[in-house]
Structures are given as C-alpha cells and as structure tokens.
Enzyme design. Structure first.
Site, PDB file in Angstrom:
ATOM      1  N   ALA A 159      14.113  56.452  95.101  1.00  6.85           N
ATOM      2  CA  ALA A 159      13.942  57.500  94.181  1.00  6.85           C
ATOM      3  C   ALA A 159      14.756  57.418  92.933  1.00  6.85           C
ATOM      4  CB  ALA A 159      14.599  58.927  94.543  1.00  6.85           C
ATOM      5  N   TYR A 160      15.905  56.535  92.887  1.00 10.56           N
ATOM      6  CA  TYR A 160      16.588  56.085  92.119  1.00 10.56           C
ATOM      7  C   TYR A 160      15.931  55.088  91.166  1.00 10.56           C
ATOM      8  CZ  TYR A 160      20.863  53.930  89.876  1.00 10.56           C
ATOM      9  OH  TYR A 160      21.879  53.235  88.958  1.00 10.56           O
ATOM     10  N   ALA A 161      15.434  54.023  91.626  1.00  5.04           N
ATOM     11  CA  ALA A 161      14.582  53.065  91.060  1.00  5.04           C
ATOM     12  C   ALA A 161      13.290  53.810  90.397  1.00  5.04           C
ATOM     13  CB  ALA A 161      14.290  52.030  91.989  1.00  5.04           C
ATOM     14  N   LYS A 164      14.614  55.398  87.094  1.00  2.00           N
ATOM     15  CA  LYS A 164      15.172  54.529  86.166  1.00  2.00           C
ATOM     16  C   LYS A 164      13.946  53.586  85.525  1.00  2.00           C
ATOM     17  CE  LYS A 164      19.531  55.436  86.250  1.00  2.00           C
ATOM     18  NZ  LYS A 164      20.332  56.087  84.962  1.00  2.00           N
TER      19      LYS A 164
END
Length: 257
Positions: A159-161, A164
C-alpha cells in the site's frame, strides 16, 4: 553576531510533516540557508519545537497546524502562508500517514489513507502553490517517495509503495506541464534515522545491524545533514536544470532504473 548569508536567502518554503524526523531535518537545513520556513503538521507542540530550533540558529519559521488528509482545507493553509511570508518558492511534501501489512489483512480505508495523505494531499498543495510560484518567476517542488516502489519483494509495503508510486508519477507530470512556468518538480527516496527508525534500531540491534549492512555507505542517513542538505542542493540554483527526477538518498541501497 548576525546570521551568515545563505544560498537561498529570501526564499519561502512549505514543509509538511515538519514536526519531527525527516521533515524537521529538511526545515532546519533550508532555514540555515536563509529560507523562511512554514512548518506544517498535525501536532502543535512538535511544530513549535521545530520552529524554536530554527529560531535558535537565527532563522525564520512559523507553525501552521494542518492535517494533510483534509485536502479541502489545504488551499486556505497555503493562502495563510502566503499572507504571512509574501509568497512561496519551495514546497516539500513529506507528510505521510498510511498502513503497512499484507494486502489481505488491509481494509479499504487503510489502503486509501496512504493515498489521501500522499498523492491526494500533494496534488492539493502543488495546485495551490502553483500560481504563487509562477508569480515569483518559478519554484521548486520536492516530493518524498520510497525505495519500496522499486523493490522486487515489497511484501507488507504494498500500500505504501502504491501510494508513493502514484506520487512519483504525479511529480513527473508536474515537471513536464509546469516547466514552462519555471517550476521544477523532483522526488527524493530517503533512508533516514527518524525517531521511529531510531527506536527500532535501539530495540532490535541485531536486525538493525543487518539492515545497515545492506547500505553500501554503511550507515542510515541523518535527517538534516544527509537528507535536508540534499534538499537544499536540489532546490538551489546549481541544480536548476534538474526536473522530473527521482533521487535516491539511501546510501546506495536501492537501484532506481
């Protein structure tokens, strides 16, 4: 004795998530070069701490309390900064609040939170700052991304990747569309000893040493000296021809193709 002349004297910067960690390091580094810094974040006490650190060094900083996930409020925050400082030349989108963990254990809201605080908030700040930067003959945007975007094994960081990577694409688009207005937009992907990472290294020293061993330069970056100083260079006149780039500030750990 007065403050020395800085390489960015007269510039105004907005730095989100500047109450601690990387955001604070960037704010301190910019202020040391003569930038008046609008210190943005959710927690008033942390913002005031950063402002006091800037003022102790003879710099200028003012706190602006702001939850970047409330994107409708962002234009008013930018206008408040412009009213206080007379304009804006530099925007650093550092704030991020998101979820980590396996995809199957993540709720829709948790997944979307990273997008609200990441590319959605950055989009709102960038659009609100654009006319003010253009009016001053240009400006520089720095968006913080992550090496997790290019890892072959981003398990638990999906989710972070994803959020970003969306921000990275947004940055490249702004660089292309706003270049004629004199506005540059770049990303940095840092590793830095933020308070959270520092606590982890102290709690799990063996794992921390194994992590450090994967960094060719042999250490985790300092928030001000390694990340903040790089931002100073990135927004300064010496790199005026660089836009649309993703700069890894990770001691050589990740490969950006």
């Amino acid at each position: 004795m007065g403050r020395r002349m800085g390489s960015l004297d007269g510039k105004v910067a907005i730095v989100t998530g500047a109450g601690q960690g990387v955001g604070q390091g960037i704010a301190l580094a910019l202020a040391s070069e003569g930038v008046a810094v609008a210190v943005l974040g959710r927690t008033a006490a942390k913002l005031e701490t950063t402002c006091e650190l800037v003022r102790e060094r003879g710099g200028t900083a003012e706190p602006f309390q702001c939850d970047v996930t409330e994107t409708d409020a962002i234009p008013a925050v930018v206008e408040a900064v412009v009213t206080r400082f007379g304009g804006v030349d530099i925007l650093v989108n550092n704030a991020y609040t998101g979820a980590y963990g396996p995809l199957l254990s993540m709720s829709d809201d948790a997944f979307q939170k990273g997008f609200r605080s990441g590319p959605f908030a950055a989009f709102a700040f960038m659009n609100a700052c654009h006319p003010h930067m253009k009016a001053r003959g240009g400006g520089s945007i720095v968006n913080l991304v992550t090496s997790a975007m290019v890892r072959w094994d981003p398990a638990t960081y999906g989710a972070y990747a994803a959020a970003k990577q969306a921000l990275r694409s947004l940055t490249r688009t702004a660089a292309t569309e706003w270049g004629p207005d004199g506005i540059r937009a770049n990303c940095i992907a840092p590793h830095a000893l933020s308070p959270g990472l520092k606590r982890w290294t102290e709690a799990f020293p063996e794992e921390a040493e194994a992590f450090r061993a994967t960094i060719p330069l042999g250490y985790i970056g300092d928030c001000e000296q390694d990340i903040g100083r790089a931002v100073v260079a990135l927004v300064g006149p010496d790199l005026r021809y660089l836009t649309g780039a993703t700069v890894p500030l990770d001691g050589g750990q990740a490969f950006f193709g």
